[in-house]
Write a protein that holds these residues in place. Sequence first.
Motif, PDB file in Angstrom:
ATOM      1  N   GLN A   1      30.292  36.524   6.108  1.00  0.00           N
ATOM      2  CA  GLN A   1      29.329  37.107   7.040  1.00  0.00           C
ATOM      3  C   GLN A   1      27.990  37.343   6.361  1.00  0.00           C
ATOM      4  OE1 GLN A   1      30.492  40.420   9.519  1.00  0.00           O
ATOM      5  NE2 GLN A   1      32.622  39.789   9.475  1.00  0.00           N
ATOM      6  N   GLN A   2      28.045  37.857   5.148  1.00  0.00           N
ATOM      7  CA  GLN A   2      26.779  38.129   4.479  1.00  0.00           C
ATOM      8  C   GLN A   2      26.039  36.828   4.194  1.00  0.00           C
ATOM      9  OE1 GLN A   2      24.552  40.085   4.503  1.00  0.00           O
ATOM     10  NE2 GLN A   2      25.043  41.744   3.076  1.00  0.00           N
ATOM     11  N   ARG A   3      26.774  35.764   3.918  1.00  0.00           N
ATOM     12  CA  ARG A   3      26.086  34.493   3.696  1.00  0.00           C
ATOM     13  C   ARG A   3      25.450  33.983   4.985  1.00  0.00           C
ATOM     14  NH1 ARG A   3      30.237  30.915   0.593  1.00  0.00           N
ATOM     15  NH2 ARG A   3      31.797  32.400   1.356  1.00  0.00           N
ATOM     16  N   VAL A   4      26.133  34.218   6.099  1.00  0.00           N
ATOM     17  CA  VAL A   4      25.520  33.838   7.376  1.00  0.00           C
ATOM     18  C   VAL A   4      24.237  34.639   7.586  1.00  0.00           C
ATOM     19  CG1 VAL A   4      25.766  33.851   9.879  1.00  0.00           C
ATOM     20  CG2 VAL A   4      27.705  33.202   8.447  1.00  0.00           C
ATOM     21  N   ALA A   5      24.289  35.923   7.238  1.00  0.00           N
ATOM     22  CA  ALA A   5      23.093  36.744   7.415  1.00  0.00           C
ATOM     23  C   ALA A   5      21.933  36.197   6.603  1.00  0.00           C
ATOM     24  CB  ALA A   5      23.387  38.188   7.019  1.00  0.00           C
ATOM     25  N   ILE A   6      22.240  35.716   5.400  1.00  0.00           N
ATOM     26  CA  ILE A   6      21.182  35.125   4.577  1.00  0.00           C
ATOM     27  C   ILE A   6      20.657  33.859   5.251  1.00  0.00           C
ATOM     28  CG2 ILE A   6      20.691  34.037   2.353  1.00  0.00           C
ATOM     29  CD1 ILE A   6      22.766  35.962   1.116  1.00  0.00           C
TER      30      ILE A   6
END
Lengths: 289, 248, 248, 252, 272
Positions: B148-153
């Motif tokens: 999820q955090q990579r998607v946010a990036i």
Amino acid sequence: MRKLIKRLHWLDYVILAVIIGVASVIILRIGGALNYDWRWERIPNYMFRYKESEERWVANLLVQGLVATIRISIYASILALILGVILGIARCSANLTVRMLARTYLEFLRNVPPVVVIFIFFFFLSEQLIQALNMERWAREIARSDNNAVWTFLFGDMRRFPALISGIIVLALFESAFVGEIVRAGIQSVDKGQREAARSIGMSRWQEMRYIVLPQAMRKVMPPMANQFISLVKDSSLVSLISVPDLTFKTVELVASTRLIFEAWLTAAAFYFVICFGLSVLFRRLERR
Amino acid sequence: MVQNDTMISVSKVDKFYDDFQALTDVSLTVKQGERVVICGPSGSGKSTLIRCFNGLEFHNAGTIVIDGIEVEEGSKGLRRLRQEVGMVFQQFNLFPHLTILENLTIGPMKVQKISRAEAEKRARTYLERVHIPEQADKYPAQLSGGQQQRVAIARSLCMQTRIMLFDEPTSALDPEMINEVLDVMVELASTGITMVCVTHEMGFARKVADTMVFMEAGRIVETAPPEKFFTNPESERCKMFLSQILDH
Amino acid sequence: MVQNDTMISVSKVDKFYDDFQALTDVSLTVKQGERVVICGPSGSGKSTLIRCFNGLEFHNAGTIVIDGIEVEEGSKGLRRLRQEVGMVFQQFNLFPHLTILENLTIGPMKVQKISRAEAEKRARTYLERVHIPEQADKYPAQLSGGQQQRVAIARSLCMQTRIMLFDEPTSALDPEMINEVLDVMVELASTGITMVCVTHEMGFARKVADTMVFMEAGRIVETAPPEKFFTNPESERCKMFLSQILDH
Amino acid sequence: AQSTQQSLSSDSVIESIKENGVIKIGLSIFRPWSMRNLDGDLVGFELDVGRELAKDMGVEVEFVPTSWDGIIPALVSGKFDVIISGMSITPQRNLTVAFSDPYAYSGMTILANKSMTEGFTLEDYNSPDVTFAARRGATPVAVIQSMFPQAELLMFDEDGASTQEVLNGNAHATMASEPTPSEEARRYSDTLYVPFNETFQAGGEAFAFRKGDPDAENYFNNWIGVKTRTGWLKERHDYWFRGDDWKDDVAE
Amino acid sequence: MAARAPNGAKKFRAFMNSVPVSVALYLLVIGMIIWSAYSGAQSMGYNWQWYRMPQYFYTLTDDGFQWGEIMIGLVKTIQLSVTAFFFATVLGLLVALLRLSGLVIGTAVAVAFLEFVRNMPILVLLYLFYYVLGPVFKLDRYTASVMCLAVFHAALISEIFRAGINAVPKGQWEGATSIGMSKGQAYRYIVLPQSVKFMLPPMTGEVVHLIKSSAIVSVIAVAELTTIGRNLISDTYMSFEIWFTIAAVYMVVTLALSIGVSRLEKKYAVQT
Ligand SMILES: Nc1ncnc2c1ncn2[C@@H]1O[C@H](COP(=O)(O)OP(=O)(O)OP(=O)(O)O)[C@@H](O)[C@H]1O
Ligand SMILES: Nc1ncnc2c1ncn2[C@@H]1O[C@H](COP(=O)(O)OP(=O)(O)OP(=O)(O)O)[C@@H](O)[C@H]1O
Ligand SMILES: [Mg+2]
Ligand SMILES: [Mg+2]
């Protein structure tokens, strides 16, 4: 079956016994206590009747009323939803004036019995509106013309159109206060981080509302909203007081004409129950998906 | 890789929450392509500072100029600014009602008004960059925290921002997932993007930071290159903080 | 300090959530006064295992015997067992509507039926032990995370439990507060209480653990004393996990 | 004077009826004044009166069934032109609306619970221990209040409910215009009876319309005068209030 | 703090948001609405008779001071609502606990009760209680009204209880069980006290709702506020004056209630 019995707790048996006891008391005593001669056989005639002059089955009072109730509920729901969303957004507005106005509207509608609200709106505001739009004459013209089938399908007898419209507006106004609160709660339940994320990819306030907040809020408000629409169907019986020919109004007329008090009311209750319960099952199904 | 154009210039900024002063006289300059890591104890104003950069909060005194646009409440440039500045939150803040692909395309499509086809092409490029191209059609809830955090990036990158702000991007993650995200951030650092990052991951800081900033009680206490910062910090408070962080 | 009486004995335990098998064939023995640290990747069943110890979850096969009482759904001994076994949660789970003192006294008063005066005396002793006697009359929300977790530990101690279970007691805390709690736990370890602790704080594990347990995918993969565990673990998976944890 | 006259008459409801080509009549369902028959259509004394009135005016007629509670406000706020709904003239009402001359004089009888009122004389009913039930706002209310001021009076939304109260023993008696009480007494002969073979009267029933309309008053009064003299009103009244011919058409 | 020169748009917005301007604007809009309602009534040619209203609140005769009919009705409304609310709360808690109990028949009964009541107009329920159950159990009209209102609102209140209990984090249950509390003790000392916080606002709403729905009993001639109002209207035909007055009386009661409870809530919030 054995599994089921095994799962029963001793409290279950107590509850079962109490219920059976109460039910049997009612059943045993109802015949003796209630002084009333039942005439259920009359009721079907007031649902559908074979009209000899036209040689076909037509809907009679109760079913006419049912159809009117469904119509009113649908239109009022749509209108209440629109008004409620506007109200809900206004309640979260940054502008103090807007917030105060929304609050006043809401508190007035929430704190006064619906009966009173309905009378006040109906006699004070709706007549002005109808006159201003010259709705009365327009509706009568349609009623007199030959090809009014579509109108009749949508709104019933066009002669009663102004009353119907006032009923719908009044009901929608009244319910919009509750819908508005649900929408507000929904909007506020959306995590603050969502708004921040939307803003930090450059969305405008409106885009933030439209694409991020409202879709998520709507999902959250589905269950209370469904309940509210069920309430709306039930509350729609109140418009009978301002002579909108809905199910309750027709039932009152039927009772006044024939004295079939219990038969007519129980039938009406069954109709309401079927609509409301059907809706709640439907909504639950939708929610699960 | 560090160039000399000033990208972020903060001067004498004060910020109040009602009566509470969260930032006091903060000044800081970040050049284009520079990578700044901010650290400091909880409540020291790190989040507040970087939230002022893209106008999620507004400062009460002093000036903040980002890429030539002054950050001010109600100013016209604000939305343009936000399209230039990406922000990655501790809690990811993905849009749960949209698929990953839609999360990435909604900004470009609605804000920058580019076509769906182009937006999707761009989204897939950046999903590739953060190593999860195969997750495009899932919903955020179906992904692990690190994913999820990579998607946010990627969502920020899709806006083709030239500045990225990170607010403790790994602190909500499980130990194993932290590395996934840090790896992506290290990669990103090498592309020349301007980065300001609040984090306590000192391994990461050592690897990529050009400048370390230490904050305490709303003030910047120390600004130094990492070599100096880790080996020989000037202030006592900073020394103590580092010893605790690196200890366990 | 380690004695030879068996305190916890787990044998061949399986645990299912619907169709999902969370524990497979888990066996473990903990002696009185022993200090066991469980680690392993996320989702490996660590929490599930220790939650089975005091009947917050129930296992589906095998046996768990704690201090001579068999843990079983609906069994009579369960409430007595829970009074012997303290549990400290990652999220503290203090009762927010009660003051700290009331949090500590409600268990002894309502469950063990001791007098208020005695319960308060006991509570103050244990608050002393966790170094926050001055916070007795505050509400949990007014305390920092580290302080809250120490109250949670004191709450368990107030039941005069002989066994303490910790489920990642520090992972919801800020870096600086972690040490406060770990210090208390180290102290506690030296009192001879039986401890089972799920944690990734390897510094702590090194200091206090008698036995390290590594779990993966619902199974216990490795059980070893800490010297061996950290320097020369047997399984590959464990090596990899350790390298990642100790890395950053 | 000329212009006042003109504006008075052009403001009159009579004028707007002619202009629209339709007269809207407010009524509430009330056996046997107006009822729903088996087809669900409106029939009854008022319907005959309304149709005749419209025919004489040369306009269409539109009946607006209205709940009794709201019938006066609805008239005042212009939802219809005139109320023809068995509304009796009372001084109180007259303060709010205008009345024509009476077009009917219906007699009320008492319908009582047999066991509860055994041996009661008319005077016995005027006691605080006696409970009457009646339809809210209907003529019997006025009659009961003037004849039995001591008795407790419960008001319901329609006649059926009042009768049911007497049947269930929650009220001693109710009052309604014949022939309904006699019919009910026959149907529940174990419980109900009509104790007095006399009828009690209020001021008579009249058309109600908005105040300040001399034109309408004049027109309605004269219309009623004419119809009374020709005997048409009496004939219709007898048909609905004395006869049985319509009973098959309306369930009872 | 060095003040920065705000730009025009910001200045305008700040101006519009300032309290005096907002209040003035608000009063203006409300004034316009009232004026248009008033002129609407005027154009209807209705003769207002407000001067006849005070006698329904109180009278001063030779016998001294006496409350008027509206005040008597109000007392009845309050009495009815308070009694019904008490029973509704007890019954509601019972239904909620049954629903959460895990008992097979208990849950089924709770759900059936809930669905039945929720999908039934209250008017119909009232007829059921008064005309059907009334003769069977020898209920007078007041008791039947109280029971009908209590049953109707018990269904709604049970949902509030359930939501409130569910809103207490699962961790609290675990915390309670892990110090050896029984299920009953966990409810009593840990869960219910905390759920009060979640239940207070909807409960206030429910009391207001109950006061409003008590108006329905006018159909069986219980002499509460609405019944009095309707009877007065049928006597005097001052429909609008009386409806407005009745509405105002209800508003005063319900608003006082809402404001009182939100005060209480604030006090409560500070405490924890
Ligand atoms: N919306 C707010 N209203 C009032 N005070 C706030 C608000 N947001 C932050 N603060 C206060 O401002 C101070 C700085 O907060 P900030 O979130 O910037 O700290 P931080 O350095 O990011 O800490 P952390 O490491 O815990 O995230 C804190 O004392 C905090 O309590
Ligand atoms: N109530 C539940 N229902 C279904 N599955 C569950 C439930 N609780 C846990 N699980 C599953 O059981 C597995 C083990 O969970 P557990 O919480 O024991 O892992 P863990 O080792 O404690 O992980 P973490 O380090 O993330 O806390 C996980 O895959 C989890 O998804
Ligand atoms: Mg922060
Ligand atoms: Mg866990």
